[in-house]
Design an enzyme around this catalytic site. Structure first.
Site, PDB file in Angstrom:
ATOM      1  N   ARG A  37       1.132  -1.117   0.426  1.00 11.09           N
ATOM      2  CA  ARG A  37      -0.431  -0.336   0.234  1.00 11.09           C
ATOM      3  C   ARG A  37       0.878   1.391   0.008  1.00 11.09           C
ATOM      4  O   ARG A  37       2.551   1.666   0.802  1.00 11.09           O
ATOM      5  CB  ARG A  37      -0.500  -0.078   1.043  1.00 11.09           C
ATOM      6  CG  ARG A  37      -1.921  -0.994   1.626  1.00 11.09           C
ATOM      7  CD  ARG A  37      -2.808  -0.699   2.849  1.00 11.09           C
ATOM      8  NE  ARG A  37      -1.807  -0.643   3.648  1.00 11.09           N
ATOM      9  CZ  ARG A  37      -1.491  -1.686   4.617  1.00 11.09           C
ATOM     10  NH1 ARG A  37      -1.245  -3.016   4.682  1.00 11.09           N
ATOM     11  NH2 ARG A  37      -0.816  -1.248   5.904  1.00 11.09           N
ATOM     12  N   LEU A  58      -4.863  -0.156  -4.694  1.00  9.32           N
ATOM     13  CA  LEU A  58      -5.622  -2.016  -5.406  1.00  9.32           C
ATOM     14  C   LEU A  58      -6.566  -1.777  -5.098  1.00  9.32           C
ATOM     15  O   LEU A  58      -7.311  -2.009  -5.768  1.00  9.32           O
ATOM     16  CB  LEU A  58      -4.746  -3.214  -4.651  1.00  9.32           C
ATOM     17  CG  LEU A  58      -3.654  -3.399  -4.469  1.00  9.32           C
ATOM     18  CD1 LEU A  58      -3.800  -5.157  -4.028  1.00  9.32           C
ATOM     19  CD2 LEU A  58      -3.183  -3.740  -6.237  1.00  9.32           C
ATOM     20  N   GLY A  80      -1.911 -13.357  -0.381  1.00 13.06           N
ATOM     21  CA  GLY A  80      -2.056 -14.173   1.373  1.00 13.06           C
ATOM     22  C   GLY A  80      -3.782 -13.380   1.781  1.00 13.06           C
ATOM     23  O   GLY A  80      -3.783 -14.212   3.254  1.00 13.06           O
ATOM     24  N   ARG A  88     -12.396 -10.578  -6.632  1.00 11.47           N
ATOM     25  CA  ARG A  88     -12.771  -9.252  -6.790  1.00 11.47           C
ATOM     26  C   ARG A  88     -12.224  -7.825  -6.853  1.00 11.47           C
ATOM     27  O   ARG A  88     -12.727  -7.170  -7.590  1.00 11.47           O
ATOM     28  CB  ARG A  88     -13.689  -8.660  -5.000  1.00 11.47           C
ATOM     29  CG  ARG A  88     -14.318 -10.564  -5.018  1.00 11.47           C
ATOM     30  CD  ARG A  88     -15.644 -10.148  -2.997  1.00 11.47           C
ATOM     31  NE  ARG A  88     -14.163  -9.770  -2.545  1.00 11.47           N
ATOM     32  CZ  ARG A  88     -14.209 -10.653  -1.196  1.00 11.47           C
ATOM     33  NH1 ARG A  88     -14.765 -11.319  -1.672  1.00 11.47           N
ATOM     34  NH2 ARG A  88     -13.464 -10.094  -0.129  1.00 11.47           N
ATOM     35  N   HIS A 123      -5.379 -18.319  13.326  1.00 11.40           N
ATOM     36  CA  HIS A 123      -3.907 -17.879  12.765  1.00 11.40           C
ATOM     37  C   HIS A 123      -3.475 -18.979  13.343  1.00 11.40           C
ATOM     38  O   HIS A 123      -4.264 -20.053  13.708  1.00 11.40           O
ATOM     39  CB  HIS A 123      -3.437 -17.077  14.960  1.00 11.40           C
ATOM     40  CG  HIS A 123      -4.349 -15.321  14.214  1.00 11.40           C
ATOM     41  ND1 HIS A 123      -2.992 -14.996  13.643  1.00 11.40           N
ATOM     42  CD2 HIS A 123      -5.416 -14.652  14.696  1.00 11.40           C
ATOM     43  CE1 HIS A 123      -4.185 -13.764  13.707  1.00 11.40           C
ATOM     44  NE2 HIS A 123      -5.134 -13.754  14.175  1.00 11.40           N
ATOM     45  N   ASP A 153       2.680 -21.085  10.946  1.00 14.99           N
ATOM     46  CA  ASP A 153       2.812 -20.209   9.901  1.00 14.99           C
ATOM     47  C   ASP A 153       3.951 -20.570   9.048  1.00 14.99           C
ATOM     48  O   ASP A 153       3.675 -20.385   8.123  1.00 14.99           O
ATOM     49  CB  ASP A 153       2.925 -19.015  10.920  1.00 14.99           C
ATOM     50  CG  ASP A 153       1.240 -18.001  11.135  1.00 14.99           C
ATOM     51  OD1 ASP A 153       0.943 -18.568  10.980  1.00 14.99           O
ATOM     52  OD2 ASP A 153       1.873 -17.522  12.282  1.00 14.99           O
TER      53      ASP A 153
END
Length: 344
Positions: A37, A58, A80, A88, A123, A153
């Site tokens: 971003r 985006l 991710g 979308r 998580h 993870d």
């Protein structure tokens, strides 16, 4: 020149396992461009190393066009987001592989692209729990304990995604088309327990924390507290290593695999280890006893073995594994492409 030199990957900004996969690919030579971003902080942690970032909005048509252009010239992408988000945005597999048929489209999620939980939050601890791993980790008669977020993870997630990406990239090189790599942390965590499932099939598995030979039930494969409050890790499974352990402790080692003796023997071992400091015990034992100091991060970075191998550089681990003909380059700090400036 790393083994993946010449490969270009576009990584859509995220946290945890996706960046870990991007780090692994970049460590070994791939050019990884991270879409962030505008105004985001990129780095300085190890997961961001050895790649460049570009600020792309985006939520705008121009940003989507920029992302599509980057992906059209890439060998692979990593994203991710939750299932459906990229579709979308107009950046789903049908669109991007349609424009670039050799593209490997890597998807990192907790629960996978389909299934009853696919859109649920979660998580590492949740994925481990549903994969069946968490039940066996911890002390007997206590709630299970999550081993930080290493298993789902990074082991079952990021590392499996990196493996999947390299496998699919190799398939493209051999003539296969581009494809989607669906890396779900719950799938990967389950896969890491393959040996335990083998024990279960052989009737050698007990449910519950600390109930099995490698999870704390045996006195010769666990950690013990020492006189200074530090700990040693004992892994004396084979008979010769076990013999060295009990000899060093001055204990009777009969009936090593008799589980009925394990609780009492563990109590005696614990009492013995409590009489000396951690480092005194490490000096006392030969390497044949498989007794190691439990080190902090700072201690690990300074340990002679790790120093000799260059296992750490700065405040982070060095790239692994090691290649004889195409070694990884030293990690570099992350940086922004063109004029984008942010403090790292």
């Amino acid at each position: 020149m790393g083994a993946l030199t010449g490969i270009r990957i576009v990584e859509f900004g995220g946290i945890g396992p996706g960046p870990f996969a991007g780090m692994m690919l970049a460590d070994h030579g791939a050019e990884v461009i991270r879409i962030e971003r505008p105004g985001a902080i990129f780095g300085p942690h190890a997961l961001a190393r050895s790649r460049r970032a570009i600020g792309v909005e985006l939520k705008s048509s121009g940003g989507i066009a920029t992302a599509r252009e980057l992906c059209a010239g890439a060998d692979g992408i990593i994203e991710g987001f939750r299932p459906g988000v990229m579709e979308r945005l107009g950046l789903g597999p049908d669109v991007l592989i349609g424009a670039n048929p050799r593209l490997v489209y890597g998807r990192m999620t907790g629960w996978g692209q389909e299934g009853p939980l696919s859109n649920a939050p979660g998580h590492d601890i949740n994925y481990m729990a549903v994969a069946g791993l968490l039940d066996g980790i911890g002390a007997p008669d206590q709630p299970p304990v999550a081993p930080a977020n290493y298993v789902a993870d990074f082991g079952g997630g990021g590392m499996l995604l990196a493996f999947g990406m390299v496998s699919a990239l190799l398939a493209v090189k051999m003539g296969a088309p581009g494809q989607v790599v669906d890396a779900a942390m719950t799938d990967g965590a389950a896969l890491l327990a393959s040996m335990s499932w083998g024990f279960k099939a052989a009737g050698m598995w007990r449910d519950g924390p600390g109930a099995n030979l490698l999870s704390g039930a045996s006195p010769f494969y666990r950690c013990y507290a020492c006189a200074d409050g530090r700990h040693v890790a004992v892994g004396a499974i084979e008979p010769q290593f076990y013999a060295a352990l009990v000899a060093g402790l001055g204990e009777d080692g009969g009936g090593q695999m008799d589980a009925s003796q394990w609780p009492e023997r563990a109590r005696r071992f614990a009492a013995a280890f409590a009489k000396r400091s951690r480092d005194e015990w490490v000096l006392h034992f030969s390497s044949d006893a498989c007794v190691s100091p439990v080190l902090t991060f700072d201690e690990a970075a300074a340990h002679p073995h790790n120093v000799a191998r260059g296992t750490f550089v700065g405040d982070a681990p060095t790239p692994a594994p090691r290649f004889s003909a195409t070694p990884a380059s030293a990690p570099t700090a992350p940086r922004w492409i063109s004029g984008e400036q942010n403090e790292l």
